[in-house]
Design a protein around this motif. Sequence first.
Motif, PDB file in Angstrom:
ATOM      1  N   SER A 103       0.786  -0.842  -0.082  1.00 45.83           N
ATOM      2  CA  SER A 103      -0.064   0.559   0.343  1.00 45.83           C
ATOM      3  C   SER A 103       0.709   1.083   0.114  1.00 45.83           C
ATOM      4  CB  SER A 103      -1.288   0.021   1.227  1.00 45.83           C
ATOM      5  OG  SER A 103       0.031   0.231   2.584  1.00 45.83           O
ATOM      6  N   GLY A 104       2.037   0.642   0.635  1.00 48.91           N
ATOM      7  CA  GLY A 104       2.927   2.812   0.557  1.00 48.91           C
ATOM      8  C   GLY A 104       3.045   2.656  -0.907  1.00 48.91           C
ATOM      9  N   ILE A 105       3.121   1.859  -2.243  1.00 52.84           N
ATOM     10  CA  ILE A 105       2.971   2.333  -3.554  1.00 52.84           C
ATOM     11  C   ILE A 105       1.346   3.600  -3.457  1.00 52.84           C
ATOM     12  CG2 ILE A 105       2.613   1.584  -6.103  1.00 52.84           C
ATOM     13  CD1 ILE A 105       4.222  -0.989  -5.045  1.00 52.84           C
TER      14      ILE A 105
ATOM     15  N   ALA B  62     -12.920  10.684 -14.903  1.00 51.19           N
ATOM     16  CA  ALA B  62     -13.871   9.301 -14.362  1.00 51.19           C
ATOM     17  C   ALA B  62     -12.551   8.115 -15.002  1.00 51.19           C
ATOM     18  CB  ALA B  62     -14.732   9.640 -15.524  1.00 51.19           C
ATOM     19  N   LEU B  63     -11.828   8.718 -16.113  1.00 51.06           N
ATOM     20  CA  LEU B  63     -11.037   7.165 -16.739  1.00 51.06           C
ATOM     21  C   LEU B  63     -10.134   7.229 -16.178  1.00 51.06           C
ATOM     22  CD1 LEU B  63     -11.736   7.898 -20.778  1.00 51.06           C
ATOM     23  CD2 LEU B  63     -12.318   6.043 -19.432  1.00 51.06           C
ATOM     24  N   LEU B  64      -9.227   8.421 -15.453  1.00 48.89           N
ATOM     25  CA  LEU B  64      -8.444   8.333 -14.626  1.00 48.89           C
ATOM     26  C   LEU B  64      -8.331   7.729 -13.187  1.00 48.89           C
ATOM     27  CD1 LEU B  64      -5.653  10.189 -14.568  1.00 48.89           C
ATOM     28  CD2 LEU B  64      -6.571  12.016 -12.870  1.00 48.89           C
ATOM     29  N   ALA B  65      -9.897   7.997 -12.664  1.00 48.98           N
ATOM     30  CA  ALA B  65      -9.278   7.492 -11.672  1.00 48.98           C
ATOM     31  C   ALA B  65      -9.989   5.865 -11.509  1.00 48.98           C
ATOM     32  CB  ALA B  65     -10.854   7.097 -10.674  1.00 48.98           C
ATOM     33  N   LEU B  66     -10.396   5.067 -13.494  1.00 48.63           N
ATOM     34  CA  LEU B  66     -10.247   3.651 -13.476  1.00 48.63           C
ATOM     35  C   LEU B  66      -8.834   3.056 -13.623  1.00 48.63           C
ATOM     36  CD1 LEU B  66     -12.281   1.345 -14.262  1.00 48.63           C
ATOM     37  CD2 LEU B  66     -12.361   2.216 -16.795  1.00 48.63           C
ATOM     38  N   TRP B  67      -8.100   4.140 -14.111  1.00 49.00           N
ATOM     39  CA  TRP B  67      -7.172   3.590 -13.938  1.00 49.00           C
ATOM     40  C   TRP B  67      -6.455   3.752 -12.872  1.00 49.00           C
ATOM     41  CZ3 TRP B  67      -3.006   7.990 -17.536  1.00 49.00           C
ATOM     42  CH2 TRP B  67      -1.660   6.861 -16.935  1.00 49.00           C
ATOM     43  N   GLY B  68      -6.453   4.374 -11.779  1.00 43.28           N
ATOM     44  CA  GLY B  68      -5.762   4.001 -10.293  1.00 43.28           C
ATOM     45  C   GLY B  68      -6.097   3.427 -10.410  1.00 43.28           C
TER      46      GLY B  68
ATOM     47  N   GLY C 297      -6.766  22.692 -15.825  1.00 43.55           N
ATOM     48  CA  GLY C 297      -5.117  23.687 -15.324  1.00 43.55           C
ATOM     49  C   GLY C 297      -3.983  22.980 -14.772  1.00 43.55           C
ATOM     50  N   ALA C 298      -2.655  24.302 -14.885  1.00 40.86           N
ATOM     51  CA  ALA C 298      -2.195  23.187 -13.925  1.00 40.86           C
ATOM     52  C   ALA C 298      -2.182  23.260 -12.782  1.00 40.86           C
ATOM     53  CB  ALA C 298      -0.823  24.313 -14.346  1.00 40.86           C
ATOM     54  N   GLY C 299      -2.855  23.847 -12.015  1.00 48.02           N
ATOM     55  CA  GLY C 299      -3.267  24.196 -10.729  1.00 48.02           C
ATOM     56  C   GLY C 299      -3.742  22.998 -10.616  1.00 48.02           C
ATOM     57  N   ALA C 300      -5.053  22.508 -11.526  1.00 51.69           N
ATOM     58  CA  ALA C 300      -6.102  21.441 -11.048  1.00 51.69           C
ATOM     59  C   ALA C 300      -4.838  19.709 -10.781  1.00 51.69           C
ATOM     60  CB  ALA C 300      -6.942  21.276 -12.061  1.00 51.69           C
ATOM     61  N   VAL C 301      -4.005  20.026 -11.532  1.00 51.83           N
ATOM     62  CA  VAL C 301      -3.082  18.132 -11.736  1.00 51.83           C
ATOM     63  C   VAL C 301      -3.134  18.099 -10.051  1.00 51.83           C
ATOM     64  CG1 VAL C 301      -1.039  17.211 -12.626  1.00 51.83           C
ATOM     65  CG2 VAL C 301      -2.345  19.083 -13.622  1.00 51.83           C
ATOM     66  N   SER C 302      -2.479  18.674  -9.598  1.00 52.37           N
ATOM     67  CA  SER C 302      -2.197  17.991  -7.755  1.00 52.37           C
ATOM     68  C   SER C 302      -3.687  17.322  -7.449  1.00 52.37           C
ATOM     69  CB  SER C 302      -2.027  18.965  -7.253  1.00 52.37           C
ATOM     70  OG  SER C 302      -2.543  20.160  -6.629  1.00 52.37           O
ATOM     71  N   GLY C 303      -4.265  17.924  -7.855  1.00 47.26           N
ATOM     72  CA  GLY C 303      -5.888  17.419  -7.487  1.00 47.26           C
ATOM     73  C   GLY C 303      -5.949  16.410  -8.227  1.00 47.26           C
ATOM     74  N   LEU C 304      -6.239  16.204  -9.374  1.00 47.34           N
ATOM     75  CA  LEU C 304      -6.599  14.707  -9.954  1.00 47.34           C
ATOM     76  C   LEU C 304      -5.124  14.206  -9.770  1.00 47.34           C
ATOM     77  CD1 LEU C 304      -7.425  16.903 -13.692  1.00 47.34           C
ATOM     78  CD2 LEU C 304      -8.499  16.119 -11.992  1.00 47.34           C
ATOM     79  N   LEU C 305      -4.400  14.059 -10.013  1.00 46.07           N
ATOM     80  CA  LEU C 305      -3.249  12.817  -9.544  1.00 46.07           C
ATOM     81  C   LEU C 305      -4.038  12.058  -7.891  1.00 46.07           C
ATOM     82  CD1 LEU C 305       0.232  14.662 -10.516  1.00 46.07           C
ATOM     83  CD2 LEU C 305      -1.264  12.649 -11.440  1.00 46.07           C
ATOM     84  N   LEU C 306      -4.510  13.998  -7.063  1.00 48.68           N
ATOM     85  CA  LEU C 306      -4.577  12.573  -5.498  1.00 48.68           C
ATOM     86  C   LEU C 306      -6.095  11.685  -6.309  1.00 48.68           C
ATOM     87  CD1 LEU C 306      -4.634  13.010  -2.561  1.00 48.68           C
ATOM     88  CD2 LEU C 306      -6.258  14.603  -2.892  1.00 48.68           C
ATOM     89  N   LEU C 307      -7.193  12.090  -7.017  1.00 45.06           N
ATOM     90  CA  LEU C 307      -8.490  11.203  -6.679  1.00 45.06           C
ATOM     91  C   LEU C 307      -7.270   9.565  -7.374  1.00 45.06           C
ATOM     92  CD1 LEU C 307     -11.250  10.895  -7.418  1.00 45.06           C
ATOM     93  CD2 LEU C 307     -10.314  11.837 -10.110  1.00 45.06           C
TER      94      LEU C 307
ATOM     95  N   ALA D  16      -7.947   6.170  -5.442  1.00 41.53           N
ATOM     96  CA  ALA D  16      -8.511   4.858  -6.324  1.00 41.53           C
ATOM     97  C   ALA D  16      -7.888   3.729  -6.116  1.00 41.53           C
ATOM     98  CB  ALA D  16      -8.416   5.215  -7.843  1.00 41.53           C
ATOM     99  N   GLY D  17      -6.057   4.213  -6.581  1.00 41.35           N
ATOM    100  CA  GLY D  17      -5.162   3.294  -6.350  1.00 41.35           C
ATOM    101  C   GLY D  17      -4.963   2.289  -5.085  1.00 41.35           C
ATOM    102  N   VAL D  18      -4.940   3.197  -3.811  1.00 41.25           N
ATOM    103  CA  VAL D  18      -4.597   2.689  -2.466  1.00 41.25           C
ATOM    104  C   VAL D  18      -6.374   1.516  -2.949  1.00 41.25           C
ATOM    105  CG1 VAL D  18      -5.541   3.330  -0.342  1.00 41.25           C
ATOM    106  CG2 VAL D  18      -4.887   4.541  -1.434  1.00 41.25           C
ATOM    107  N   ALA D  19      -7.755   2.115  -3.238  1.00 39.31           N
ATOM    108  CA  ALA D  19      -8.705   0.993  -2.952  1.00 39.31           C
ATOM    109  C   ALA D  19      -8.053   0.019  -3.940  1.00 39.31           C
ATOM    110  CB  ALA D  19     -10.246   1.533  -3.627  1.00 39.31           C
ATOM    111  N   GLY D  20      -7.462   0.217  -5.165  1.00 38.68           N
ATOM    112  CA  GLY D  20      -7.689  -0.869  -5.741  1.00 38.68           C
ATOM    113  C   GLY D  20      -6.302  -1.825  -5.232  1.00 38.68           C
ATOM    114  N   ASN D  21      -5.311  -1.421  -4.829  1.00 37.03           N
ATOM    115  CA  ASN D  21      -4.866  -2.092  -4.525  1.00 37.03           C
ATOM    116  C   ASN D  21      -4.922  -3.555  -3.114  1.00 37.03           C
ATOM    117  OD1 ASN D  21      -1.272  -2.537  -2.516  1.00 37.03           O
ATOM    118  ND2 ASN D  21      -2.343  -2.318  -0.665  1.00 37.03           N
ATOM    119  N   PHE D  22      -6.099  -2.823  -1.987  1.00 45.51           N
ATOM    120  CA  PHE D  22      -6.563  -3.717  -1.417  1.00 45.51           C
ATOM    121  C   PHE D  22      -7.510  -4.196  -1.628  1.00 45.51           C
ATOM    122  CE2 PHE D  22      -4.496  -0.659   2.025  1.00 45.51           C
ATOM    123  CZ  PHE D  22      -3.681  -0.841   2.751  1.00 45.51           C
TER     124      PHE D  22
END
Length: 420
Positions: free
Chosen positions: A152-154, A309-315, A251-261, A265-271
Amino acid sequence: METITESPVDGGSRSPARGRAAVLAVAATTFSVVTTEMLPVGLLSPLGDALGVSEGRAGLAVTLPGVVAALTAPLLPTLAGRTDRRTLLVALVLLLAAADLASALAPGFGVLLAARLVVGVCIGGVWAVAAGLAPRLVRAEAVARSTAVIFSGIAVASVVGVPAGALAGELAGWRWGFGAVGLLALVVAGLLAALLPPLPPDPAARRSRALDLLRVPAVRTGLALVLLLVTGHFAAYTYVRPVLERVDGVGAGAVSGLLLLYGVAGVAGNFVAGAVRGPRRALLLIAGLLTLSLGALAVSSRSAYASVALLALWGLAYGGVSVTTQTWLLRAAPKAPEAASSLFTAVFNAAIALGAAVGGGVVDGVGVVGVLVVGAGLGAAGAVVCALPGVRRVCPHPAPSRNSPRERTVVGWSRSSPRP
């Protein structure tokens, strides 16, 4: 088949509370390592602008550590000899902290790459030891859950580390991102020293034993799946920032929020993946979802709602890759966990480097949409491999119970065992 002796295992003699604390310290280590490795992903554009290199060339900050880690992982357990693995992990994390701080102070791109080379040594060494530690820290019934926690560290690095690095780059400059992860690594080194028990070296971790495992069909198949899925993912993910910046309304300012999303999703996928019985089924589903999400994102990469939506599915899909493939390999070589982990780490990081390098060429040649197509294609290849009848036959099964009369071999189960 050559017998591989059991590694030292003390999980059964440790209290559950101490074992859980040790597992959390190792998870913090994987978080620190992956955050450092992936940090340039969230800082790619400002880093390239500041150091005067293209986005494709800036991707070398991800490629180089991956190459070095792939070379280091199979060798370091052998070179470390009789060194206690707790001491080795602490030393590697302290070296990681020094490399992060050197990256923060780098006057030019060449110096940054030199620091990232040292990062690669740390990544290879940490993963070769840490990935297979759960059976040595906790009791048998808690191994699967503890392995998911370690990996889960990943996913948590994707949730907190990469977006936080991107945010730091936006607010204070990219150098502060590297400085912050360097300080984090110092804290983690202290946790390891305080919480890990003594960990004598695994006698089955010699390089020759790791190479012996390549004769096992289940091991070769698992490594092939790692290569396909991780290469495809990082061909696209290394350049996710320029992918997101071209979406209408983002915009560039929204990228960090989208990476958080993506990371949540990646944490959920891990478990979720860690709870699935049968790694072949889990990897078939993961490969299919990666293909779907990346392929659809290539088609609808200008639509904000579809892209989110697709970014979340990817994660969600990629979050399960690490724990599922590592589970596959540990089951394929249950008596040589450190040797199997060193092979896993080598191929995993080689795939990161290959994906970043291929993606950089595609970005500079045909644009960012091309990396999504490449990622989808390799995900589809992984799904095909999972579906092959031969893979169904060699897929490793869960370890037998103590009362099982069946004989366990280096492959995990005999051919007479039921299929997954």
